[in-house]
Design an enzyme around this catalytic site. Structure first.
Site, PDB file in Angstrom:
ATOM      1  N   HIS A  58       0.927  -1.213   0.120  1.00 46.96           N
ATOM      2  CA  HIS A  58       0.048   0.078   0.082  1.00 46.96           C
ATOM      3  C   HIS A  58       0.851   1.307   0.076  1.00 46.96           C
ATOM      4  CE1 HIS A  58      -4.399   1.405   0.924  1.00 46.96           C
ATOM      5  NE2 HIS A  58      -3.715   2.509   0.784  1.00 46.96           N
ATOM      6  N   GLU A  69      -4.072  -0.209  -5.538  1.00 47.82           N
ATOM      7  CA  GLU A  69      -4.203   0.757  -6.408  1.00 47.82           C
ATOM      8  C   GLU A  69      -2.925   0.942  -7.196  1.00 47.82           C
ATOM      9  OE1 GLU A  69      -5.668   4.258  -4.275  1.00 47.82           O
ATOM     10  OE2 GLU A  69      -7.620   3.304  -4.150  1.00 47.82           O
ATOM     11  N   TYR A  92     -14.663   5.791  -4.934  1.00 47.28           N
ATOM     12  CA  TYR A  92     -14.921   7.073  -4.223  1.00 47.28           C
ATOM     13  C   TYR A  92     -15.949   7.984  -4.848  1.00 47.28           C
ATOM     14  CZ  TYR A  92     -11.742   5.548  -0.689  1.00 47.28           C
ATOM     15  OH  TYR A  92     -10.825   4.802   0.228  1.00 47.28           O
ATOM     16  N   GLU A 120     -12.617  -0.691  -0.706  1.00 46.25           N
ATOM     17  CA  GLU A 120     -12.776   0.570   0.046  1.00 46.25           C
ATOM     18  C   GLU A 120     -13.705   1.473  -0.637  1.00 46.25           C
ATOM     19  OE1 GLU A 120      -9.260   3.135  -0.040  1.00 46.25           O
ATOM     20  OE2 GLU A 120      -7.866   1.277   0.031  1.00 46.25           O
ATOM     21  N   TRP A 168     -13.628   2.134   4.096  1.00 44.87           N
ATOM     22  CA  TRP A 168     -12.514   2.833   4.472  1.00 44.87           C
ATOM     23  C   TRP A 168     -12.895   4.328   5.201  1.00 44.87           C
ATOM     24  CZ3 TRP A 168      -7.455   2.101   3.993  1.00 44.87           C
ATOM     25  CH2 TRP A 168      -6.595   3.073   4.270  1.00 44.87           C
ATOM     26  N   GLU A 203      -3.858  10.910   5.811  1.00 44.65           N
ATOM     27  CA  GLU A 203      -4.421  10.723   4.525  1.00 44.65           C
ATOM     28  C   GLU A 203      -3.402  11.475   3.328  1.00 44.65           C
ATOM     29  OE1 GLU A 203      -6.675   9.273   3.220  1.00 44.65           O
ATOM     30  OE2 GLU A 203      -6.754  10.535   1.091  1.00 44.65           O
TER      31      GLU A 203
HETATM   32  C1  GBH Z   1      -7.489   5.257  -1.440  1.00 40.95           C
HETATM   33  O1  GBH Z   1      -6.934   6.152  -2.379  1.00 40.95           O
HETATM   34  C2  GBH Z   1      -6.421   4.868  -0.955  1.00 40.95           C
HETATM   35  O2  GBH Z   1      -6.143   3.416  -0.956  1.00 40.95           O
HETATM   36  C3  GBH Z   1      -6.262   5.143   0.668  1.00 40.95           C
HETATM   37  O3  GBH Z   1      -5.152   4.931   1.330  1.00 40.95           O
HETATM   38  C4  GBH Z   1      -6.826   6.332   1.006  1.00 40.95           C
HETATM   39  O4  GBH Z   1      -6.798   7.008   2.502  1.00 40.95           O
HETATM   40  C5  GBH Z   1      -8.268   6.528   0.514  1.00 40.95           C
HETATM   41  O5  GBH Z   1      -8.343   6.177  -0.821  1.00 40.95           O
HETATM   42  C6  GBH Z   1      -8.716   7.931   0.605  1.00 40.95           C
HETATM   43  O6  GBH Z   1      -8.105   8.924  -0.074  1.00 40.95           O
HETATM   44  O7  GBH Z   1      -9.201  12.650 -10.485  1.00 40.95           O
HETATM   45  O8  GBH Z   1      -7.155  11.793 -11.703  1.00 40.95           O
HETATM   46  O9  GBH Z   1      -7.132  13.560  -9.949  1.00 40.95           O
HETATM   47  C7  GBH Z   1      -7.847   6.860  -3.237  1.00 40.95           C
HETATM   48  C8  GBH Z   1      -7.106   7.383  -4.450  1.00 40.95           C
HETATM   49  C9  GBH Z   1      -7.922   9.321  -4.948  1.00 40.95           C
HETATM   50  C10 GBH Z   1      -7.506   7.770  -6.594  1.00 40.95           C
HETATM   51  C11 GBH Z   1      -8.355  10.502  -5.923  1.00 40.95           C
HETATM   52  C12 GBH Z   1      -8.052   8.589  -7.699  1.00 40.95           C
HETATM   53  C13 GBH Z   1      -8.327  11.085  -8.228  1.00 40.95           C
HETATM   54  C14 GBH Z   1      -7.574  10.812  -9.438  1.00 40.95           C
HETATM   55  N1  GBH Z   1      -7.917   8.113  -5.208  1.00 40.95           N
HETATM   56  N2  GBH Z   1      -7.694  10.058  -7.317  1.00 40.95           N
HETATM   57  S1  GBH Z   1      -7.756  12.338 -10.484  1.00 40.95           S
END
Ligand code: GBH
Length: 439
Positions: A116, A161, A289, A345, A391, A398
């Site tokens: 991770h 991821e 998300y 998640e 999550w 974060e």
């Molecule tokens: C997860 O990442 C992680 O696994 C975790 O560790 C973390 O705490 C959790 O989510 C909350 O953030 O629109 O192109 O800018 C989530 C990762 C974040 C991936 C937002 C895509 C946007 C990409 N995501 N990101 S973009």
């Protein structure tokens, strides 16, 4: 969907909760370096202490058990369990052994992610994921850990991821190691996926009783633009985020459209790599998300245009449960090889405060219940979904947003390390108690 065969769990990751950054011979990872670099993480926060879970693990296991959840998803810190010569760090391994045993004793299923995002810094110094050798080192690490922890894990995940590791780490630099070159990113992705495939072989050989999978973040892309180019932009968003990872795993090829987005950025690969990468999986972990609205950038790509008037979270992310349903049903249509799915998640950040010993988090409660409905609808459409992890168990580090953004169903007071279950945690507990009574 809500019977005891559908797992409801909570999730965390090593760097986000453990702290104890130098304890018992732990080596630095790329996130130690990155968070110590001024300007990279909000307020200059680091994972040095985090939730101090490395020292408070027993109390945290009790906390997890008190929620009546079925399963706990955690990750192992590579730099805690292996030294720079590839030898085991016995103290680090003993920590995870104790932890997994304690979870099992309380009847919890264990979902363990190997990576991770906390690459040992010495491997980054040798080129990181851009260097093919890192994939081989990852397989060595998987071999060690699965020999040591065999029998204590219900489901292994190789990577969490890989999109984030490759793109945020090597293309836009928002995450460690903070490099900014798309050619690095596509090469890093290839080596991450190769490392995954090599690790799958080790996990299966060493721990035949466990499930083996990988965790992908997926995003829904839509457009409010009216042109064909805008509709193509939304497709390209999903190809760039989702198919870049899922096609190699499930179709043994990269989507050709990637090389329209990034001309000339094809990774160097060897014959046989795609067969290693595309090895059969027992399950696919999905992290979801939010949705992103895009339009055509006028050339060969997409550009984000945030929608006005939609509900957003503390992260600024849109609350959009429909996206989870659309993606899950879409994957079932597009991937004949799609294995069973766990939602590994889903959750939201909110600005929660303890008032008189209570934490009210109504936005999280609504978020979770609406996303559960979306998962339930996908199950009814025939998508094979076996479980769902919130999550996160507790507020934690974060990443680039440090401690300001709170994803936990349990509140953490970082000054005292006090854990206070939020209203959402109490509802999860009550919900599971009701489920148990129905059975
Ligand atoms: C997860 O990442 C992680 O696994 C975790 O560790 C973390 O705490 C959790 O989510 C909350 O953030 O629109 O192109 O800018 C989530 C990762 C974040 C991936 C937002 C895509 C946007 C990409 N995501 N990101 S973009």
């Amino acid at each position: 969907m809500w019977n005891k065969d559908f797992l409801l769990g909570v999730a965390t990751a090593a760097y986000q909760i453990e702290g104890a950054a130098t304890a018992d011979g732990r080596l630095p990872s790329i996130w130690d370096t990155f968070s110590a670099t001024p300007g990279k993480v909000l307020h200059g926060d680091t994972g040095d202490v985090a939730c101090d879970h490395y020292h408070r693990w027993e109390q945290d296991v009790d906390l997890i058990a008190s929620l009546h959840v079925d399963a706990y998803r955690l990750s192992i810190s590579w730099p805690r369990v292996m030294d720079a010569e590839g030898n085991p760090n016995r103290k680090g391994l003993a920590f995870y052994k104790r932890l997994l045993k304690a979870l099992r004793e309380r009847g919890l299923k264990t979902f363990v992610t190997l990576y991770h995002w906390d690459l040992p810094q010495h491997l980054e110094d040798a080129g990181g994921w851009v260097n093919r050798d890192t994939a081989l080192r990852f397989a060595d690490y998987a071999d060690l850990v699965s020999r040591e922890l065999a029998g204590l894990v219900d489901a292994w995940a190789t990577l969490n991821e890989p999109w984030c590791s490759a793109y945020l780490g090597y293309a836009n630099g928002h995450h460690a190691p903070g490099k900014q070159d798309i050619v690095f990113a596509t090469q890093a992705m290839h080596h991450l996926l190769l490392g995954h495939g090599l690790a799958v072989r080790k996990l299966r050989a060493n721990d035949p009783g466990a499930q083996v999978g990988i965790v992908a973040n997926v995003g829904r892309g839509t457009t409010n633009g009216g042109s064909a180019a805008d509709r193509r932009a939304a497709e390209l968003f999903e190809i760039q985020h989702n198919n870049w990872v899922l096609d190699p795993l499930l179709k043994k090829q990269y989507p050709a459209a990637l090389w329209e987005l990034w001309p000339g950025a094809q990774p160097m690969a060897l014959d046989g790599d795609m067969d290693i990468i595309g090895a059969p999986l027992d399950y696919l972990g999905i992290n979801y998300y939010f949705r992103t609205n895009v339009v055509s950038d006028g050339a060969h790509g997409f550009t984000e245009v945030p929608l006005a008037g939609v509900e957003r979270t503390q992260m600024g992310w849109e609350v959009y449960p429909q996206g989870l349903y659309d993606l899950l049903t879409g994957f079932k249509r597009n991937y004949p090889q799609l294995p069973p799915i766990y939602i590994t998640e889903n959750g939201t950040a909110s600005d929660d405060k303890v008032v008189d010993g209570a934490v009210e988090d109504p936005q999280r409660i609504a978020f979770l219940s609406r996303h559960w409905t979306a998962v339930d609808s996908a199950v009814k459409e025939g998508v094979d979904i076996r479980g769902y992890f919130i999550w996160s168990l507790m507020d934690n580090f974060e990443w680039a947003f440090g401690y300001e953004r709170r994803f936990g169903i349990v509140h953490v007071d970082y000054a005292t390390q006090a854990r206070t279950p939020k209203r959402s945690a109490q509802l999860v507990k009550r919900f599971l108690a009701d489920r148990a009574r129905r059975e």
